[in-house]
Design a protein around this motif. Structure first.
Motif, mmCIF file in Angstrom:
data_model
loop_
_atom_site.group_PDB
_atom_site.id
_atom_site.type_symbol
_atom_site.label_atom_id
_atom_site.label_comp_id
_atom_site.label_asym_id
_atom_site.label_seq_id
_atom_site.Cartn_x
_atom_site.Cartn_y
_atom_site.Cartn_z
ATOM 1 N N PRO A 156 5.696 21.619 8.318
ATOM 2 C CA PRO A 156 4.644 20.902 9.268
ATOM 3 C C PRO A 156 3.820 21.119 8.895
ATOM 4 N N ASP A 157 3.001 20.231 9.679
ATOM 5 C CA ASP A 157 1.092 20.005 9.554
ATOM 6 C C ASP A 157 0.740 21.003 10.893
ATOM 7 N N LYS A 158 0.205 22.084 10.722
ATOM 8 C CA LYS A 158 -0.015 23.597 10.920
ATOM 9 C C LYS A 158 -0.924 22.947 12.231
ATOM 10 N N ASP A 159 -1.839 21.855 12.270
ATOM 11 C CA ASP A 159 -3.255 21.127 13.182
ATOM 12 C C ASP A 159 -2.430 20.054 13.585
ATOM 13 N N ALA A 160 -1.553 19.176 13.540
ATOM 14 C CA ALA A 160 -1.197 17.984 13.471
ATOM 15 C C ALA A 160 -0.915 17.618 14.596
ATOM 16 N N ASP A 161 0.760 18.722 14.515
ATOM 17 C CA ASP A 161 2.581 18.596 15.049
ATOM 18 C C ASP A 161 2.312 19.022 16.345
ATOM 19 N N TYR A 162 3.376 19.233 17.381
ATOM 20 C CA TYR A 162 2.829 19.051 18.537
ATOM 21 C C TYR A 162 4.006 20.188 19.027
ATOM 22 N N HIS A 163 5.253 20.662 18.057
ATOM 23 C CA HIS A 163 5.262 21.529 18.468
ATOM 24 C C HIS A 163 4.747 23.107 18.649
ATOM 25 N N PRO A 164 5.419 24.027 18.788
ATOM 26 C CA PRO A 164 4.789 24.836 19.067
ATOM 27 C C PRO A 164 5.387 25.905 17.389
ATOM 28 N N ASP A 165 6.839 25.727 17.958
ATOM 29 C CA ASP A 165 7.703 26.715 16.937
ATOM 30 C C ASP A 165 7.325 25.705 14.793
ATOM 31 N N HIS A 166 7.117 24.153 15.313
ATOM 32 C CA HIS A 166 6.572 24.020 14.024
ATOM 33 C C HIS A 166 5.275 24.109 13.497
ATOM 34 N N THR A 167 4.230 23.852 14.092
ATOM 35 C CA THR A 167 2.852 24.254 14.160
ATOM 36 C C THR A 167 2.852 25.926 13.592
ATOM 37 N N THR A 168 3.900 26.467 14.332
ATOM 38 C CA THR A 168 4.059 27.760 13.939
ATOM 39 C C THR A 168 4.278 28.363 12.736
ATOM 40 N N THR A 169 5.287 27.532 12.120
ATOM 41 C CA THR A 169 5.677 27.678 11.158
ATOM 42 C C THR A 169 5.133 27.080 10.137
ATOM 43 N N GLY A 170 4.974 25.728 9.993
ATOM 44 C CA GLY A 170 3.255 24.738 8.660
ATOM 45 C C GLY A 170 1.847 25.975 9.356
ATOM 46 N N GLN A 171 1.388 26.809 9.847
ATOM 47 C CA GLN A 171 0.799 27.993 10.118
ATOM 48 C C GLN A 171 1.222 29.313 9.159
ATOM 49 N N ILE A 172 2.317 29.801 9.496
ATOM 50 C CA ILE A 172 2.602 31.099 8.948
ATOM 51 C C ILE A 172 2.700 30.519 6.890
ATOM 52 N N VAL A 173 3.128 30.408 6.766
ATOM 53 C CA VAL A 173 3.258 29.379 5.211
ATOM 54 C C VAL A 173 2.123 29.028 4.754
ATOM 55 N N TRP A 174 1.069 28.291 5.800
ATOM 56 C CA TRP A 174 -0.698 28.376 5.279
ATOM 57 C C TRP A 174 -0.969 30.190 5.249
ATOM 58 N N ASP A 175 -0.952 30.360 5.524
ATOM 59 C CA ASP A 175 -1.610 31.850 5.822
ATOM 60 C C ASP A 175 -0.556 32.360 4.611
ATOM 61 N N THR A 176 0.204 32.458 4.211
ATOM 62 C CA THR A 176 0.594 33.451 3.224
ATOM 63 C C THR A 176 1.211 32.533 1.916
ATOM 64 N N HIS A 177 0.481 31.385 1.938
ATOM 65 C CA HIS A 177 1.172 30.998 0.112
ATOM 66 C C HIS A 177 -0.128 31.299 -0.406
ATOM 67 N N VAL A 178 -0.932 32.779 -0.406
ATOM 68 C CA VAL A 178 -1.426 32.737 -1.663
ATOM 69 C C VAL A 178 -0.799 33.859 -1.375
ATOM 70 N N MET A 179 -0.951 34.718 -0.047
ATOM 71 C CA MET A 179 -0.367 36.480 -0.493
ATOM 72 C C MET A 179 0.875 36.083 -1.616
ATOM 73 N N VAL A 180 1.688 34.854 -1.547
ATOM 74 C CA VAL A 180 2.895 35.148 -2.838
ATOM 75 C C VAL A 180 2.762 35.956 -4.039
ATOM 76 N N THR A 181 1.295 35.839 -4.711
ATOM 77 C CA THR A 181 1.005 36.021 -5.466
ATOM 78 C C THR A 181 -0.074 36.985 -6.011
ATOM 79 N N VAL A 182 0.134 38.454 -4.629
ATOM 80 C CA VAL A 182 -0.871 40.020 -3.900
ATOM 81 C C VAL A 182 0.349 40.534 -4.884
ATOM 82 N N PRO A 183 -0.432 41.474 -5.646
ATOM 83 C CA PRO A 183 0.805 42.609 -6.010
ATOM 84 C C PRO A 183 0.829 43.910 -4.576
ATOM 85 N N ASN A 184 -0.289 43.466 -4.296
ATOM 86 C CA ASN A 184 -0.134 45.156 -3.243
ATOM 87 C C ASN A 184 0.725 44.950 -2.191
ATOM 88 N N ILE A 185 0.817 43.145 -1.569
ATOM 89 C CA ILE A 185 2.035 43.049 -0.417
ATOM 90 C C ILE A 185 3.708 43.176 -0.763
#
Length: 184
Positions: free
Chosen positions: A105-134
């Motif tokens: 989901p689009d973290k900035d454009a969707d209307y529903h809090p569960d949608h925006t939160t899902t999009g935001q969490i995916v956005w926030d974590t997509h780089v972290m998936v490569t970090v060995p210390n996480i």
């Protein structure tokens, strides 16, 4: 290629990007569906536990139509929040499938809090998936997945950059939507 779609609720994927996933699956790519919340408020008559079980079963049946890997995250409907534990769970789910591209989901454009939160969490974590210390149960990914935002419900606030022709996949999309009988 590996394509993973995150939906906030059971049936979001079917309405918003199932045709695209069906198209990739038909072309021989691996696809996965991850559902953030359990749909527990999706019935006026069944208990939270009963409707959550029904909605998980419906979502699994839908994913099976296109042979998608399936990840049920099980967070409470309407109460999805980003915190340490939730982020680690998302990171681990992404690491398990190791996608090239994530549709969410689009973290900035969707209307529903569960949608925006899902999009935001995916956005926030997509780089972290490569970090060995996480550390999660699954080892880090070798590369950062690309993020693509799906349509919003009824196109509200959505400004697409490209379209995917799903004409040939329309019947599969309809069949996937039809799995969600509890929402009729």
């Amino acid at each position: 290629m590996k394509i993973m779609a995150f939906g906030a609720h059971p049936d979001d994927i079917e309405f918003l990007c199932a045709g695209t996933l069906a198209k990739y699956a038909q072309a021989g790519h691996e696809v996965a569906i991850a559902i953030s919340t359990n749909g527990e408020v999706g019935s006026p008559t069944l208990s939270k536990e009963e409707i959550a079980a029904v909605r998980e079963s419906e979502a699994r049946a839908s994913a099976a139509i296109i042979g998608a890997s399936f990840f049920w995250m099980g967070y409470p409907d309407e109460f999805l929040f980003s915190n340490h534990e939730v982020r680690l769970h998302y990171i681990d789910v992404i690491r398990q499938f190791r996608p090239d591209t994530i549709i969410c989901p689009d973290k900035d454009a969707d209307y529903h809090p569960d949608h925006t939160t899902t999009g935001q969490i995916v956005w926030d974590t997509h780089v972290m998936v490569t970090v060995p210390n996480i550390v999660t149960p699954t080892p880090p990914c070798e590369k950062i997945p690309e993020i693509v935002f799906m349509d919003t419900v009824a196109g509200v606030n959505f400004q697409p950059e490209f379209y995917v022709d799903i004409s040939e996949q329309w019947e599969k999309k309809e069949a996937m939507i039809a799995c969600h009988k509890s929402q009729e």
